[in-house]
Scaffold this active site. Sequence first.
Site, PDB file in Angstrom:
ATOM      1  N   VAL A 139      -3.024   4.133  -5.437  1.00  0.00           N
ATOM      2  CA  VAL A 139      -4.150   4.185  -4.499  1.00  0.00           C
ATOM      3  C   VAL A 139      -5.337   3.393  -5.046  1.00  0.00           C
ATOM      4  CG1 VAL A 139      -5.800   5.676  -3.292  1.00  0.00           C
ATOM      5  CG2 VAL A 139      -3.415   6.410  -3.536  1.00  0.00           C
ATOM      6  N   CYS A 140      -5.820   3.751  -6.222  1.00  0.00           N
ATOM      7  CA  CYS A 140      -7.056   3.165  -6.757  1.00  0.00           C
ATOM      8  C   CYS A 140      -6.878   1.731  -7.243  1.00  0.00           C
ATOM      9  CB  CYS A 140      -7.583   4.009  -7.917  1.00  0.00           C
ATOM     10  SG  CYS A 140      -7.740   5.759  -7.527  1.00  0.00           S
TER      11      CYS A 140
END
Length: 195
Positions: free
Chosen positions: A117-118
């Site tokens: 995600v990040c």
Amino acid sequence: MSYEKFTASNAVLLLIDHQVGTMSWVKSIDFEEMKRNALMLAESAKILNMPVVLTSSMEEHAQGPLLSELETLLPAEFNARIKRLGIVNAMDDENFAAAVHASGRKKIIIAGVTNDVCTVYPALSLVRDGFEVQVVADAGGSPSKMADEMALRRMETNGVTLTSTNQLIAELAGSWATPEGTQLVQVMLKSLQGA
């Protein structure tokens, strides 16, 4: 395309969301190994006087604060960290994007939590915008091995170079015989000793 190595004078390190809560969600790599690798990157950047941009997302929520060791290692960068208010792709945060561009570097090293995600979205955005990007896969992780593998595969397919902490430190060092190289060997020995 010929490869020009990443050095302390042509690259910038982005550490994305190494927050105590977010890191606890990672199951694809051992927590202590991931934490040690992220801190090794920070310490190496400090030794090499390489620019570092730190960012966090919603520190007051489940994600929690950035690792306190980052404040000890990189106090100025920690104080200047970009606090995102829930923006998933850090490059969509105008303050973070401005900090990356202000470095003046076209070679970007990213380590983030979580990889799925990040890390994946800013890495893809930066490649799209013409930057050369290396993602340090073992200084981050994902909630499952499958999620991590999918994120790494997606990044690599789209032009991101995947690397590991020790591999990257060796590339940045160039020579162990320099004063900086001597210090970087000591940083790498920590990983071998599991300290």
